[in-house]
Enzyme design. Structure first.
Site, mmCIF file in Angstrom:
data_model
loop_
_atom_site.group_PDB
_atom_site.id
_atom_site.type_symbol
_atom_site.label_atom_id
_atom_site.label_comp_id
_atom_site.label_asym_id
_atom_site.label_seq_id
_atom_site.Cartn_x
_atom_site.Cartn_y
_atom_site.Cartn_z
ATOM 1 N N LYS A 133 -46.098 -1.600 -20.993
ATOM 2 C CA LYS A 133 -46.839 -2.720 -20.793
ATOM 3 C C LYS A 133 -46.919 -3.117 -22.347
ATOM 4 C CE LYS A 133 -48.037 -0.968 -16.902
ATOM 5 N NZ LYS A 133 -48.999 -0.190 -15.842
ATOM 6 N N ASP B 196 -55.708 -5.975 -12.888
ATOM 7 C CA ASP B 196 -54.783 -5.278 -11.613
ATOM 8 C C ASP B 196 -55.436 -5.360 -10.117
ATOM 9 O OD1 ASP B 196 -52.493 -3.574 -12.359
ATOM 10 O OD2 ASP B 196 -54.569 -1.982 -12.302
ATOM 11 N N GLN C 194 -54.348 3.114 -14.820
ATOM 12 C CA GLN C 194 -53.256 4.069 -15.302
ATOM 13 C C GLN C 194 -53.516 4.358 -14.013
ATOM 14 O OE1 GLN C 194 -50.239 2.551 -15.763
ATOM 15 N NE2 GLN C 194 -48.914 3.551 -14.460
HETATM 16 N N1 GUN Z 1 -49.543 2.736 -10.927
HETATM 17 C C1 GUN Z 1 -48.172 2.780 -10.407
HETATM 18 N N2 GUN Z 1 -48.363 1.361 -10.351
HETATM 19 C C2 GUN Z 1 -49.857 0.987 -10.765
HETATM 20 C C3 GUN Z 1 -50.597 -0.600 -10.631
HETATM 21 O O1 GUN Z 1 -49.709 -1.682 -10.847
HETATM 22 N N3 GUN Z 1 -52.047 -1.190 -11.937
HETATM 23 C C4 GUN Z 1 -51.888 0.768 -12.259
HETATM 24 N N4 GUN Z 1 -53.157 0.719 -12.299
HETATM 25 N N5 GUN Z 1 -51.202 1.681 -11.500
HETATM 26 C C5 GUN Z 1 -50.511 2.136 -11.051
#
Ligand code: GUN
Length: 295
Positions: A54, A121, A98
């Site tokens: 990311k 998100d 996350q």
């Molecule tokens: N962990 C796995 N997929 C995601 C996501 O789309 N967002 C977040 N914040 N954590 C994740």
């Protein structure tokens, strides 16, 4: 006839390029740099890989990336204080915590502490409610990526039968809401669904998001249907030498029946981060009262 392969990798590269162009324009014309803050608590190896990826793609798009790595023992009060600090930071337009968080932390509490306008998100309850009621919101990245690919492939989805397998808050439920918003007839199937094969066989669009390797065989798929495989499962190779990635759909048999299908890897996966960047850009434009990019 073999299915058309929906190339998520190429689609995501194209989306990232359009985002980067828009970001450059924001800088030139307004002196604004969209900023994304990612918070990682602990040392889960898979999460570390995602967070690194990311950060790299955020910088490549010309945005500012703020990584906050906190130890696994971080308390809820400390994590909430970090979220509040990022909520108040004018250089941060998007915040992502996350998941999964270590077990002693309440993820609902933490997510709902994020400013909904920075919740890239789309997990905050007010964004969930806005999506469910058809109002302007920030939309969860994976379902948004799936929808973009579906619309690019089909144009209008109106009247199509869509079956979403999986009812998670991250993918299944928001995916169903998005498809409903496109006037599909939507069924959400899950582990307790009684004749899953029969339910899937009705679908013009199948979204598989259960996290079970190759559980959807080709003979469940209606000929010509579009299959979007959200699963990313690591399975041991047949010869016992290492691992390979497979989806929730048995690709080889499904590709013989479907009209179009996303591969794993290289399908939905790359779209998730591209949509995160798109949401960050959208959040930035909204925060600064600028028109939202039509990506
Ligand atoms: N962990 C796995 N997929 C995601 C996501 O789309 N967002 C977040 N914040 N954590 C994740």
């Amino acid at each position: 006839m073999a299915a058309e392969v929906i190339d998520g990798k190429a689609f995501a590269a194209d989306l990232r390029a359009r985002i980067a162009t828009h970001v450059a324009k924001l800088k030139d014309e307004h002196g604004i740099t969209p900023g994304l803050a990612v918070v990682l608590v602990g040392e889960d190896p898979a999460s570390q890989v995602y967070v690194r990826s990311k950060g790299k793609q955020t910088l490549e798009a010309g945005m500012a990336s703020f990584e906050h790595k906190l130890p696994a023992e971080t308390t809820e009060a400390e994590l909430l204080a970090k979220v509040r600090e990022l909520n108040a930071d004018p250089e941060v337009h998007g915040i992502l915590v996350q998941l999964p968080l270590p077990g002693h932390l309440d993820s609902d509490l933490v997510i709902n502490a994020i400013d909904p306008k920075k919740d890239v998100d789309g997990f905050h309850i007010s964004n969930v409610g806005l999506l469910a009621t058809g109002q302007k919101s920030l939309v969860p990245c994976t379902p948004l990526g799936c929808l973009m690919m579906l619309k690019a492939h089909h144009g209008s989805l109106s009247g199509m039968e869509a079956v979403v397998i999986g009812r998670s808050n991250i993918v299944g439920k928001p995916m169903a809401q998005l498809l409903l918003g496109e006037s599909c007839t939507v069924t959400i199937a899950h582990s307790r669904t009684k004749d899953l094969a029969e339910v899937v066989s009705r679908a013009d669009i199948v979204i598989a998001a259960v996290g079970r390797p190759e559980m959807v065989p080709g003979d469940w798929i209606k000929p010509g249907a579009t299959v979007i495989d959200v699963g990313i499962n690591r399975v041991a190779k047949a010869d016992g030498e290492g691992h390979r990635l497979v989806g929730d759909v048995d690709y080889a048999s499904a590709a013989e029946v479907a009209g179009a299908i996303t591969p794993v890897p290289g399908g939905v996966g790359p779209m998730t981060i591209a949509c995160l960047l798109s949401n960050t850009l959208t959040a930035c434009c909204r925060a600064r009262g600028l028109p939202e990019p039509a990506l």
